[in-house]
Scaffold this motif. Structure first.
Motif, PDB file in Angstrom:
ATOM      1  N   TYR A  29       0.841  -1.189   0.000  1.00  0.00           N
ATOM      2  CA  TYR A  29       0.000   0.000   0.000  1.00  0.00           C
ATOM      3  C   TYR A  29       0.874   1.236   0.000  1.00  0.00           C
ATOM      4  N   LYS A  30       0.299   2.315  -0.450  1.00  0.00           N
ATOM      5  CA  LYS A  30       0.994   3.590  -0.468  1.00  0.00           C
ATOM      6  C   LYS A  30       0.417   4.457   0.634  1.00  0.00           C
ATOM      7  N   ASP A  61      -3.384   7.835  10.511  1.00  0.00           N
ATOM      8  CA  ASP A  61      -2.892   6.894   9.514  1.00  0.00           C
ATOM      9  C   ASP A  61      -3.954   5.829   9.266  1.00  0.00           C
ATOM     10  N   ARG A  62      -3.667   4.913   8.383  1.00  0.00           N
ATOM     11  CA  ARG A  62      -4.674   3.917   8.019  1.00  0.00           C
ATOM     12  C   ARG A  62      -5.001   2.960   9.156  1.00  0.00           C
TER      13      ARG A  62
END
Length: 65
Positions: A29-30, A61-62
């Protein structure tokens, strides 16, 4: 087909298919840099304020941290 040929063919097949399956299970993932994320959040906040909306902006963040 003899047993020996069948065995060799099976070993060759497993040798080539095994690594391909391992690569498919990887997830890439980016993510944005914190600086860019903060700049985007500030721009969104400014845009909302200019349109008369009172909003709050948070940069996470994710994983939610």
């Amino acid at each position: 087909m003899s047993f020996r040929r069948l065995s060799v063919a099976t070993i060759v097949l497993v040798a080539f298919v095994g690594p391909m399956r391992a690569e498919e299970s990887l997830i890439a993932y980016k993510s944005l840099s914190p600086e860019l994320a903060l700049d985007l959040a500030r721009a969104a906040l400014a845009s909302c304020r200019s349109h008369g909306y009172q909003v709050a902006v948070a940069v996470i963040d994710r994983f939610g941290a």
